[in-house]
Design a protein around this motif. Structure first.
Motif, PDB file in Angstrom:
ATOM      1  N   UNK A  45     -43.006   8.726  39.203  1.00  0.00           N
ATOM      2  CA  UNK A  45     -42.880   7.355  39.063  1.00  0.00           C
ATOM      3  C   UNK A  45     -41.327   6.621  39.082  1.00  0.00           C
ATOM      4  N   UNK A  46     -41.068   5.699  40.067  1.00  0.00           N
ATOM      5  CA  UNK A  46     -42.112   5.141  40.813  1.00  0.00           C
ATOM      6  C   UNK A  46     -42.395   5.844  41.905  1.00  0.00           C
ATOM      7  N   UNK A  47     -43.511   5.207  42.714  1.00  0.00           N
ATOM      8  CA  UNK A  47     -44.142   5.737  43.776  1.00  0.00           C
ATOM      9  C   UNK A  47     -44.823   4.733  44.490  1.00  0.00           C
ATOM     10  N   UNK A  48     -44.245   4.322  45.617  1.00  0.00           N
ATOM     11  CA  UNK A  48     -44.772   3.375  46.537  1.00  0.00           C
ATOM     12  C   UNK A  48     -46.190   3.847  47.106  1.00  0.00           C
ATOM     13  N   UNK A  49     -47.128   3.031  46.825  1.00  0.00           N
ATOM     14  CA  UNK A  49     -48.450   3.323  47.610  1.00  0.00           C
ATOM     15  C   UNK A  49     -48.912   2.051  48.345  1.00  0.00           C
ATOM     16  N   UNK A  50     -49.388   2.649  49.541  1.00  0.00           N
ATOM     17  CA  UNK A  50     -49.804   1.611  50.527  1.00  0.00           C
ATOM     18  C   UNK A  50     -51.257   1.918  50.412  1.00  0.00           C
ATOM     19  N   UNK A  51     -52.140   1.267  49.528  1.00  0.00           N
ATOM     20  CA  UNK A  51     -53.502   1.602  49.498  1.00  0.00           C
ATOM     21  C   UNK A  51     -54.335   0.890  50.604  1.00  0.00           C
ATOM     22  N   UNK A  52     -54.573   1.722  51.510  1.00  0.00           N
ATOM     23  CA  UNK A  52     -55.721   1.211  52.741  1.00  0.00           C
ATOM     24  C   UNK A  52     -56.986   1.693  52.332  1.00  0.00           C
ATOM     25  N   UNK A  53     -57.392   2.015  51.415  1.00  0.00           N
ATOM     26  CA  UNK A  53     -58.777   2.704  50.943  1.00  0.00           C
ATOM     27  C   UNK A  53     -59.741   1.665  51.279  1.00  0.00           C
ATOM     28  N   UNK A  54     -59.592   0.318  51.365  1.00  0.00           N
ATOM     29  CA  UNK A  54     -60.644  -0.684  51.583  1.00  0.00           C
ATOM     30  C   UNK A  54     -60.701  -1.238  52.907  1.00  0.00           C
ATOM     31  N   UNK A  55     -59.724  -0.671  53.689  1.00  0.00           N
ATOM     32  CA  UNK A  55     -59.836  -1.258  55.102  1.00  0.00           C
ATOM     33  C   UNK A  55     -60.934  -0.989  55.957  1.00  0.00           C
TER      34      UNK A  55
END
Length: 448
Positions: A376-386
């Motif tokens: 942490x920190x860890x940048x997350x680009x959450x595309x799970x719901x795309x």
């Protein structure tokens, strides 16, 4: 003619050389990262959606294949520690890796074998496996190596499958359904489908790391009352006013984390279902995204997926233990009865009791394990719901993502704040306990 003979000779020589290279291990870079396992997981998610497994059951389906794949990864790298002997009831077994076994392929085979044993639509998983295996064969894995690797992976899978059969899941399929009570404070089925309570006996499933389902028992929910001056009424009013005054951002957050595997829609006299990813599936997607973003190889990806899936599984057990202990009425039912009979939540109310919030528990449990692995920190680009028509959301830590997942349930109108607050606390305790009991790295054993 001589020129033709020379060309044919050169081609034959090239074929011999290439075959020799393959037999000498030049296929080792066919599988290096976690892309094949991520693809298998995405396929499993699609099957879970197709077969309409509930969130708790889905967490089980994710866990055992991930453990099987990880146990093969352990054999490939001494820095990783087997979960055998660490997870409850997971008996140790010494696997000797035969010669000519390609462990990345064996790990993938273990995943597919275990996953297929836990679902209904087996063909959907095996067809995906066959396509992946054919692609791997064409990339140069020799036939003998391929066959021995798959066989070894499936041998590991059989051990995990036998382990799964002893978790009380199959016995629980015959347990009694939940009986709705007439007590005014208790959960009632909600519109539009008025579905029965899901998995009322999930606390009887064997956890992986918890000592018992009730190990981290939450404080009781606020005492029920329909008196407008009572604390419970005010908690319901908070939900009521929040939904009536939602910002666009709050709506986006609610929809992003909805993760309702079986939303029932009604148009006129027609009722139809909309199937989507489960909450646990969303977090397994985040784990895959993090592993790729961090440049983890196939072994590191297997570690992230296994540890996350174990946290999710135990999180659901701990949460469901409380849900069917307190059996608390949902905001939709309470508000319609005591505040506004025409009020509707933004999201469809799930078919099980309110306290504690499942999203809050499992998101915080998963965030603990992911933070342990990736920091942490860890940048997350959450595309799970795309894939389900929603845009990406970005976070600077897994904890931030978990906090948003938790508060999304207030924005959706399906939880009072205590369920969110105490659910988050429960999830953090589940995650911390797991990390204190189970180690995936040999270097961490002394710390535990």
């Amino acid at each position: 003619m001589k020129s033709l003979f020379n060309n044919m000779f050169l081609i034959a020589l090239l074929v011999i050389v290439l075959a020799s290279c393959q037999e000498n291990g030049e296929y080792e870079d066919v599988i290096t990262d976690g892309s094949y396992q991520t693809a298998a997981q995405i396929r499993l998610t699609n099957v879970i959606i197709h077969d309409i497994f509930s969130p708790p059951v889905a967490s089980r389906i994710y866990a055992y294949p991930s453990i099987a794949a990880y146990e093969v990864a352990v054999l490939a790298d001494p820095q990783y520690k087997s979960m055998m002997g660490q997870l409850n009831g997971f008996e140790k077994r010494d696997f000797e890796v035969p010669e000519d076994v390609y462990l990345p392929l064996a790990s993938l085979a273990a995943y597919y074998k275990t996953a297929t044993a836990l679902i209904f639509s087996e063909e959907k998983m095996t067809s995906h496996r066959d396509m992946a295996f054919e692609e791997i064969r064409k990339k140069g894995v020799p036939k003998k190596v391929f066959q021995k690797s798959v066989a070894f992976g499936e041998e590991v899978a059989e051990h995990v499958i036998e382990y799964s059969k002893k978790d009380n899941y199959h016995q629980s399929r015959s347990f009694e359904k939940y009986t709705v009570s007439n007590d005014p404070n208790t959960w009632q089925p909600t519109p539009p489908a008025y579905m029965e309570g899901i998995e009322p006996h999930w606390n009887k499933i064997r956890p992986f790391a918890l000592d018992s389902a009730g190990q981290f028992k939450s404080v009781p929910p606020t005492e029920f009352s329909n008196d407008p001056s009572s604390l419970f009424y005010k908690e319901a009013e908070e939900v009521f006013h929040t939904i009536n005054n939602l910002t666009d951002e709050q709506k986006d957050i609610a929809f992003f984390w909805d993760c309702n595997p079986y939303k029932v829609n009604v148009k006129g006299h027609v009722m139809f279902a909309e199937k989507k990813i489960t909450p646990g599936g969303h977090w397994m997607g985040i784990a895959s995204i993090a592993a790729k973003a961090d440049g983890r190889d196939w072994k590191g990806t297997a570690e992230a997926l296994a540890l996350t899936s174990v946290a999710l599984f135990d999180g659901f057990i701990a949460c469901w233990d409380e849900k069917y202990r307190s059996v608390l009425i949902r905001p939709e039912t309470y508000i319609n009865k005591y505040i506004d009979e025409d009020w509707l939540p933004l999201l469809q109310t799930p078919p099980f009791p309110e306290y504690t919030s499942g999203h809050s528990v499992i998101s915080n449990a998963a965030s603990k394990t992911l933070t342990k692995i990736f920091g942490e920190p860890f940048h997350i680009v959450d595309s799970t719901e795309v894939a389900y028509g929603l845009p990406i959301r970005e976070f600077e830590s897994f904890r931030q993502a978990a906090d948003e997942a938790a508060i999304s349930r207030l924005y959706g109108g399906i939880h009072y704040m205590p369920a969110i607050v105490h659910g988050s606390t429960k999830g953090q305790k589940v995650g911390e306990h797991l990390l204190g009991k189970v180690s995936t790295k040999t270097e961490n054993l002394a710390e535990n």
